[in-house]
Design a protein around this motif. Structure first.
Motif, PDB file in Angstrom:
ATOM      1  N   ASP A  86       1.229  -1.501  -0.113  1.00 42.10           N
ATOM      2  CA  ASP A  86      -0.429   0.152  -0.052  1.00 42.10           C
ATOM      3  C   ASP A  86       1.038   1.758  -0.071  1.00 42.10           C
ATOM      4  OD1 ASP A  86      -2.224  -1.811   0.424  1.00 42.10           O
ATOM      5  OD2 ASP A  86      -2.466  -1.236   2.086  1.00 42.10           O
ATOM      6  N   GLU A  87       1.745   1.074   0.759  1.00 38.17           N
ATOM      7  CA  GLU A  87       3.271   2.079   0.641  1.00 38.17           C
ATOM      8  C   GLU A  87       3.865   2.697  -1.009  1.00 38.17           C
ATOM      9  OE1 GLU A  87       7.327   3.778   2.760  1.00 38.17           O
ATOM     10  OE2 GLU A  87       6.140   1.483   3.472  1.00 38.17           O
ATOM     11  N   LYS A  91       3.309   5.713  -3.453  1.00 35.92           N
ATOM     12  CA  LYS A  91       4.283   6.299  -3.805  1.00 35.92           C
ATOM     13  C   LYS A  91       4.305   6.795  -4.463  1.00 35.92           C
ATOM     14  CE  LYS A  91       7.693   4.552  -1.614  1.00 35.92           C
ATOM     15  NZ  LYS A  91       9.288   4.465  -1.458  1.00 35.92           N
ATOM     16  N   LEU A  92       3.468   6.076  -5.750  1.00 35.30           N
ATOM     17  CA  LEU A  92       3.440   5.262  -6.942  1.00 35.30           C
ATOM     18  C   LEU A  92       2.903   6.557  -7.439  1.00 35.30           C
ATOM     19  CD1 LEU A  92       5.168   3.882  -9.306  1.00 35.30           C
ATOM     20  CD2 LEU A  92       3.507   2.862  -9.462  1.00 35.30           C
ATOM     21  N   ARG A  93       1.617   6.463  -6.801  1.00 32.47           N
ATOM     22  CA  ARG A  93       0.445   7.405  -7.565  1.00 32.47           C
ATOM     23  C   ARG A  93       0.839   9.211  -7.517  1.00 32.47           C
ATOM     24  NH1 ARG A  93      -2.585   3.900  -4.647  1.00 32.47           N
ATOM     25  NH2 ARG A  93      -2.814   5.241  -2.795  1.00 32.47           N
ATOM     26  N   PRO A 156       9.771  10.664 -14.184  1.00 34.59           N
ATOM     27  CA  PRO A 156      10.805   9.617 -14.336  1.00 34.59           C
ATOM     28  C   PRO A 156      11.839  10.423 -13.035  1.00 34.59           C
ATOM     29  CG  PRO A 156      10.996  10.784 -16.201  1.00 34.59           C
ATOM     30  CD  PRO A 156       9.379  11.053 -16.078  1.00 34.59           C
ATOM     31  N   GLU A 157      11.774  11.906 -12.625  1.00 30.77           N
ATOM     32  CA  GLU A 157      12.926  11.680 -11.953  1.00 30.77           C
ATOM     33  C   GLU A 157      12.079  11.690 -10.302  1.00 30.77           C
ATOM     34  OE1 GLU A 157      15.392  12.838 -12.487  1.00 30.77           O
ATOM     35  OE2 GLU A 157      15.698  12.925 -14.003  1.00 30.77           O
ATOM     36  N   LYS A 158      10.472  11.562  -9.858  1.00 27.15           N
ATOM     37  CA  LYS A 158       9.826  11.717  -9.388  1.00 27.15           C
ATOM     38  C   LYS A 158       9.951  10.214  -8.785  1.00 27.15           C
ATOM     39  CE  LYS A 158       6.952  13.293  -6.003  1.00 27.15           C
ATOM     40  NZ  LYS A 158       7.951  14.773  -5.013  1.00 27.15           N
ATOM     41  N   ILE A 159      10.249   9.888  -9.880  1.00 30.21           N
ATOM     42  CA  ILE A 159      10.233   8.065  -9.555  1.00 30.21           C
ATOM     43  C   ILE A 159      11.858   7.624  -9.106  1.00 30.21           C
ATOM     44  CG2 ILE A 159      10.771   5.664 -10.741  1.00 30.21           C
ATOM     45  CD1 ILE A 159       7.899   5.870 -11.559  1.00 30.21           C
TER      46      ILE A 159
END
Length: 201
Positions: A86-87, A91-93, A156-159
């Motif tokens: 879930d965490e 984060k991915l969202r 991509p930078e956020k990932i």
């Protein structure tokens, strides 16, 4: 007279055999679609998933299909991360709005430093290798009853910021996966005719 009848009977038998052979040849040429083609046609981009979690064996089967995917000169410059917590999904969202409520998201990345480079023009094959892995991923998922979609719209930078495990890799695509909560859209069946799509030279 009896010899003529015998000859005619043999000729008739040979004609029947020829007809059967010809029919058999036609039957082979117009045989039903292969299992693979049926699978490829039935797979579609799903944008609504049930909340049901994937089983560990399902995740393993998908990853194994990714692992055996071909790559240029067998360099295998690809890595796959599976986000199921879930965490992790939360984060991915933050990096994309296109997870569609899936219980799992596969992230496929490549490393250009590990990839084969075409000598003629310096083209690096890393992203192509990652795309092949992604194709294996989607088809294997479909084969075991899971739905997927290919997502290229993400930050991509956020990932990289949210998932430090991806350091040194270029994330190429995200694949939300799970059990479909929607049917394919009418657009799924819209394909160019084969004569327009392909050419024989």
């Amino acid at each position: 007279m009896s010899q003529n009848k015998s000859f005619l009977k043999k000729l008739s038998d040979l004609t029947h055999i020829h007809h059967r052979a010809a029919f058999s040849d036609v039957h082979v040429r117009t045989s039903p679609k292969s299992n693979f083609l049926k699978l490829a046609e039935s797979r579609y981009s799903c944008r609504e998933f049930k909340s049901r979690k994937l089983l560990p064996i399902e995740i393993k089967q998908v990853l194994e299909a990714c692992r055996v995917a071909p790559s240029a000169v067998n360099k295998q410059p690809v890595h796959v991360w599976v986000v199921t917590s879930d965490e992790g999904l939360a984060k991915l969202r933050e990096a994309t709005q296109y997870t569609f409520g899936a219980p799992a998201v596969f992230m496929v990345g490549c490393n250009k430093e590990e990839a084969w480079v075409r000598k003629y023009d310096g083209h690096n094959e890393a992203e192509i290798d990652a795309a092949i892995v992604g194709t294996h991923l989607m088809l294997q998922a479909a084969d075991i009853g899971l739905a997927t979609t290919w997502v290229g719209s993400f930050d991509p930078e956020k990932i990289k910021e949210l998932f430090p495990e991806t350091a040194g890799w270029q994330v190429v695509a995200l694949f939300p996966a799970g059990y479909a909560a929607q049917e394919p859209s009418p657009r799924h069946a819209q394909r160019k005719p084969l004569e327009e799509f392909s050419s024989q030279l």
